[in-house]
Design an enzyme around this catalytic site. Structure first.
Site, mmCIF file in Angstrom:
data_model
loop_
_atom_site.group_PDB
_atom_site.id
_atom_site.type_symbol
_atom_site.label_atom_id
_atom_site.label_comp_id
_atom_site.label_asym_id
_atom_site.label_seq_id
_atom_site.Cartn_x
_atom_site.Cartn_y
_atom_site.Cartn_z
ATOM 1 N N LYS A 250 0.870 -1.177 0.000
ATOM 2 C CA LYS A 250 0.000 0.000 0.000
ATOM 3 C C LYS A 250 0.907 1.227 0.000
ATOM 4 C CE LYS A 250 -3.722 2.279 2.441
ATOM 5 N NZ LYS A 250 -3.149 3.593 2.143
ATOM 6 N N ARG A 255 -3.313 8.869 -5.702
ATOM 7 C CA ARG A 255 -3.918 7.906 -6.626
ATOM 8 C C ARG A 255 -4.091 8.562 -7.991
ATOM 9 N NH1 ARG A 255 -8.680 3.977 -4.805
ATOM 10 N NH2 ARG A 255 -9.002 2.815 -6.718
ATOM 11 N N ARG A 270 -8.094 10.938 -7.632
ATOM 12 C CA ARG A 270 -9.192 10.172 -7.052
ATOM 13 C C ARG A 270 -10.470 10.991 -7.025
ATOM 14 N NH1 ARG A 270 -10.303 8.393 -1.007
ATOM 15 N NH2 ARG A 270 -12.494 8.491 -1.501
ATOM 16 N N GLU A 300 -0.500 4.428 -8.056
ATOM 17 C CA GLU A 300 -0.211 5.442 -7.041
ATOM 18 C C GLU A 300 1.078 6.164 -7.458
ATOM 19 O OE1 GLU A 300 -2.463 5.566 -4.591
ATOM 20 O OE2 GLU A 300 -1.486 6.568 -2.898
HETATM 21 P P1 ATP Z 1 -9.974 5.912 1.062
HETATM 22 O O1 ATP Z 1 -9.301 6.102 -0.250
HETATM 23 O O2 ATP Z 1 -10.258 4.463 1.362
HETATM 24 O O3 ATP Z 1 -11.131 6.804 1.316
HETATM 25 P P2 ATP Z 1 -7.752 7.302 2.100
HETATM 26 O O4 ATP Z 1 -7.826 8.290 0.996
HETATM 27 O O5 ATP Z 1 -7.485 7.782 3.475
HETATM 28 O O6 ATP Z 1 -9.001 6.342 2.184
HETATM 29 P P3 ATP Z 1 -6.202 5.111 2.505
HETATM 30 O O7 ATP Z 1 -7.186 4.702 3.515
HETATM 31 O O8 ATP Z 1 -4.871 5.447 3.046
HETATM 32 O O9 ATP Z 1 -6.657 6.306 1.667
HETATM 33 O O10 ATP Z 1 -6.093 3.918 1.435
HETATM 34 C C1 ATP Z 1 -6.682 3.813 0.176
HETATM 35 C C2 ATP Z 1 -5.761 4.366 -0.895
HETATM 36 O O11 ATP Z 1 -4.532 3.645 -0.946
HETATM 37 C C3 ATP Z 1 -6.258 4.201 -2.305
HETATM 38 O O12 ATP Z 1 -7.216 5.153 -2.635
HETATM 39 C C4 ATP Z 1 -4.999 4.343 -3.131
HETATM 40 O O13 ATP Z 1 -4.779 5.715 -3.406
HETATM 41 C C5 ATP Z 1 -3.912 3.901 -2.197
HETATM 42 N N1 ATP Z 1 -3.174 2.692 -2.638
HETATM 43 C C6 ATP Z 1 -1.849 2.511 -2.458
HETATM 44 N N2 ATP Z 1 -1.446 1.332 -2.917
HETATM 45 C C7 ATP Z 1 -2.537 0.700 -3.417
HETATM 46 C C8 ATP Z 1 -2.755 -0.566 -4.027
HETATM 47 N N3 ATP Z 1 -1.774 -1.448 -4.223
HETATM 48 N N4 ATP Z 1 -4.022 -0.865 -4.415
HETATM 49 C C9 ATP Z 1 -5.040 0.013 -4.225
HETATM 50 N N5 ATP Z 1 -4.887 1.227 -3.645
HETATM 51 C C10 ATP Z 1 -3.644 1.579 -3.244
#
Ligand code: ATP
Length: 582
Positions: A250, A255, A270, A300
Site C-alpha cells: 500500500k 492515486r 481520485r 499510485e
Molecule cells: P480511502 O481512499 O479508502 O477513502 P484514504 O484516501 O485515506 O481512504 P487510505 O485509507 O490510506 O486512503 O487507502 C486507500 C488508498 O490507498 C487508495 O485510494 C490508493 O490511493 C492507495 N493505494 C496505495 N497502494 C494501493 C494498491 N496497491 N491498491 C489500491 N490502492 C492503493
C-alpha cells in the site's frame, strides 16, 4: 422552464434533512423538467455546470463578486463587503440587497433555467483581457432579472457554495424513481460510476430509459469513480474475510487514473480532477512503458528521493497540486514513480467486471516496466504467516502497509467494499532521540548532486563483534555547503572495497574507513531485510533500519567511530517505540 420553479424546489430541499423527502422532491422536479434541460438541472443542483473532470471553473474571485453586486445595486463595494462580513454567505447578501431595492418589481423578464445556465457558462468561459469586466457584466445581467430568492442561489453557485445537502446518491435514487423504479437504481449507479457524469446519465435515462443507460460504457478520457477499500486491524481478520487473496504494497502517494488513448494520455485524481499538467514526467515515462494501443490504468504516484531511491512521504508530491509554473523544476528535484495496481480497460476490452487476477494479468501484459513506471509489489497468500514478512518488507520500503484483494473480485467502481481491505500497522512511532552514526560508504549523486555524493551509507556500532552494521542510507538534511564539501572531507578515509569491520548487504559506490560520525534524526525505526543493524534480534532475516533519516547538521567530531550509537541502543529504541504506542 422558469428558474423560479427550480428555486422553489431548492428552498424545500434546504428545509429538510430527510433523504426520502429530498428524493421525492427531486423525483417530481426531474419528471417536470423538459428532457433537453434535465442534465443542466442536475448540474445546477450539484452546484456546478459540468462534471468536475471537465475542469470548468467559475473564475470569479469573491472580490469580483462583491464588485458585481455593487455595480448592479448601486451600493458601494465597501457596503456590500460589510454585509458579507456580517452575513457570511454571498447568497444571502444578494438576496437581502435585492429585497431592499425591490429590484424585481421594477425591471426584468422572468429568468429561465436555460438563461441562468448559459450565462453562468459564459462567465466561466470568459478569459483573457477584459474577461473580468465581461464576467461582471454577465452576472449583473442575471441579477438584473432575478428575484431576491433566485439571486440567493445564483450567487451560491457562483462562489461554489451551493450546499443543498443533496448527495449524488440521492440524485441517483430520484432519477431511478422518476424514470425507472427504485429497485433499478443499481443500473443508474453503474452508469454514473463509469462515466462520473450525473448530468449525462440523467439525460440518457430520461430519453432512452434503462436500455439507453446500458449504452454508457467506460471511455478513455472519462474518469471512472474509484474503487475504495475497507480496513481491518489484523492479518488474521483479513484472511478470515478473504481466504486466499492477493496482497499488494500500500503505497503512500497520490492515486492516479491514467487514460491512455492514441497519442493522448490524461491523468485523473481520485476526486476526478485532471492532473495531466502536473505530471509531465509520468506522461513521458508511461508512453514508453505502455505496450498496448489504449487503456485505463490505475496506480499510485509516489515521490522518490533521487539519491537514495527511497519512497518519500506523500507530502512531497502534494506540492505539485496547483503549482503550474515550476513543475519542470519540481519534477527534477522530487521525481515521482508510478506504481500501477489495476487495469480497467485494455485495447477494446472492458475489464471492470472481470476478476482481479485477470485484470492483473492484463496489467502485466500491457506494461514493460521502466525505472519510473512499475507494478505494485504483489504476493498471493493463503494465511497470515505467509503475509508477515511481506508486510514488514512493505514497511521497510516506505509503504504504509498492505492492501488485500479478493482474487475473484471485479473492479467495483465508486464503491467501498470488503473486496479490498487495507491493513496498516497498528503502531506508528516517532523516533524520540537522535543517533550518532558512522559513515562507511557513499553513493554517487545524481541531478543537482552530480559531482558529489547523493547519499551516505551509515552504520551503528556493534561492540561485541567490533563491527559497523548498516542502518540507513542518508541523503537528507545537507545544505549545499555541507553537500559539496563531502568528497573533500571524506577523501582521506577512502578505501578500495568494503572495510573489514563493516557489515553491509548494500554495495556502496565508494567505501570509507569508519571514522566520521554524524548526528541523525529519523522518523522511526523499522524492521528491514536490507540493513544489518541488530540483525535477527527481532525477526528472522531482518535487521533494523532508520526510516526517513535526516542529518541534523551536527558533525560529531567529538566522537570516534566506536563511540557511535550501538546496535543494542537502536534495538531498545525500536522496542520502546512499540511500547509507547501499543
Ligand atoms: P480511502 O481512499 O479508502 O477513502 P484514504 O484516501 O485515506 O481512504 P487510505 O485509507 O490510506 O486512503 O487507502 C486507500 C488508498 O490507498 C487508495 O485510494 C490508493 O490511493 C492507495 N493505494 C496505495 N497502494 C494501493 C494498491 N496497491 N491498491 C489500491 N490502492 C492503493
Amino acid at each position: 422552464m422558469r428558474f423560479a420553479a427550480l428555486v422553489d424546489v431548492y428552498e424545500r430541499l434546504e428545509g429538510t434533512t430527510k433523504r426520502l423527502e429530498m428524493t421525492e422532491q427531486l423525483r417530481r422536479l426531474f419528471q417536470a423538467v423538459p428532457i433537453a434541460q434535465i442534465g443542466k438541472v442536475v448540474y445546477l443542483t450539484q452546484g456546478t455546470l459540468l462534471p468536475e473532470f471537465k475542469g470548468l471553473e467559475m473564475g470569479l474571485a469573491e472580490k469580483l463578486v462583491l464588485r458585481a453586486l455593487a455595480f448592479t445595486t448601486g451600493l458601494t463595494a465597501g457596503e456590500v463587503e460589510g454585509m458579507w462580513k456580517r452575513l457570511g454567505d454571498m447568497g444571502t447578501v444578494a438576496e437581502e440587497i435585492l429585497s431592499q431595492k425591490k429590484q424585481r418589481t421594477l425591471f426584468g423578464a422572468p429568468l429561465t433555467v436555460q438563461k441562468v445556465y448559459d450565462n453562468l457558462v459564459r462567465i466561466a468561459q470568459a478569459s483573457g483581457t477584459g474577461s473580468q469586466d465581461e464576467k461582471i457584466k454577465l452576472l449583473a445581467d442575471l441579477l438584473h432579472d432575478s428575484t431576491p430568492k433566485e439571486a440567493r442561489y445564483i450567487l451560491r453557485i457562483i462562489v461554489g457554495k451551493m450546499r443543498l445537502g443533496v448527495a449524488d446518491m440521492t440524485i441517483i435514487d430520484a432519477l431511478a424513481a422518476a424514470f425507472a423504479s427504485k429497485e433499478e437504481r443499481g443500473h443508474v449507479e453503474r452508469a454514473y460510476n463509469v462515466s462520473s457524469d450525473l448530468g449525462t446519465v440523467a439525460g440518457v435515462l430520461a430519453r432512452g430509459g434503462l436500455e439507453g443507460l446500458e449504452e454508457i460504457h467506460l471511455q478513455v478520457g472519462i474518469p471512472v469513480r474509484a474503487m475504495l477499500c475497507e480496513r481491518l486491524p489484523g492479518l488474521e481478520q483479513v484472511f478470515e474475510k478473504l481466504g486466499k487473496c492477493a496482497l499488494e504494497y500500500k503505497y503512500d502517494g497520490l492515486r492516479i487514473q491514467a487514460h491512455i488513448g492514441r497519442g493522448i494520455i490524461t491523468l485523473f485524481s481520485r476526486r476526478l480532477e485532471d492532473l495531466t499538467e502536473q505530471f509531465p514526467d509520468i506522461l513521458q515515462e508511461l508512453s514508453l512503458a505502455f505496450k498496448g494501443r489504449e487503456a485505463i490504468l490505475e496506480g499510485e504516484a509516489v515521490p522518490i528521493d533521487v539519491n537514495t531511491g527511497a519512497l518519500l512521504p506523500f507530502q512531497e508530491v502534494s506540492h505539485r497540486r496547483g503549482r503550474k509554473y515550476d513543475i519542470a523544476k519540481v519534477s527534477k528535484e522530487t521525481p515521482v514513480h508510478l506504481l500501477l495496481f489495476d487495469c480497467l480497460y485494455l485495447d477494446g476490452q472492458e475489464l471492470i467486471e472481470r476478476p482481479y487476477t485477470e485484470r492483473r494479468d492484463a496489467l502485466e501484459r500491457s506494461i514493460k516496466t521502466t525505472e519510473k513506471v512499475r507494478l505494485a509489489e504483489t504476493l498471493i497468500a493463503e494465511e497470515p504467516k505467509d503475509a508477515e514478512d511481506f508486510f514488514e518488507q512493505a514497511i521497510d520500503h516506505g509503504c504504509e502497509g498492505l492492501i488485500a484483494k479478493a482474487l475473484d473480485s471485479p473492479y467495483a467502481a465508486g464503491a467501498r467494499g470488503w473486496q479490498w481491505i487495507k491493513y496498516k500497522r497498528d503502531y506508528k512511532a516517532e523516533m524520540a532521540d537522535t543517533v550518532d552514526l558512522v559513515i562507511v560508504g557513499a553513493f554517487a549523486g545524481r541531478g543537482r548532486r552530480a559531482g558529489t555524493y547523493g547519499a551516505l551509507l551509515m552504520t551503528s556500532y556493534d561492540p561485541e563483534e567490533d563491527l559497523f552494521r548498516s542502518v540507513c542510507k542518508l541523503g537528507s538534511g545537507f545544505d549545499d555547503e555541507a553537500l559539496f564539501s563531502l568528497p573533500e572531507k571524506l577523501k582521506r578515509y577512502e578505501q578500495e572495497g568494503r572495510h573489514t569491520r563493516v557489515d553491509s548487504r548494500l554495495e556502496a559506490d565508494q567505501w570509507f574507513e569508519p571514522a566520521l560520525v554524524l548526528e541523525v534524526l529519523g522518523a522511526e525505526i523499522t524492521l528491514s531485510p536490507t540493513h544489518t543493524c541488530a540483525f535477527e534480534a527481532i525477526r528472522e532475516g531482518s535487521g533494523l533500519a532508520i526510516r526517513f533519516p535526516r542529518f541534523t547538521g551536527r558533525w560529531r567530531g567529538d566522537k570516534g567511530p566506536r563511540d557511535a550509537t550501538t546496535d543494542d541502543e537502536i534495538l531498545s529504541m525500536y522496542r520502546s517505540q512499540l511500547k509507547k504506542v501499543g
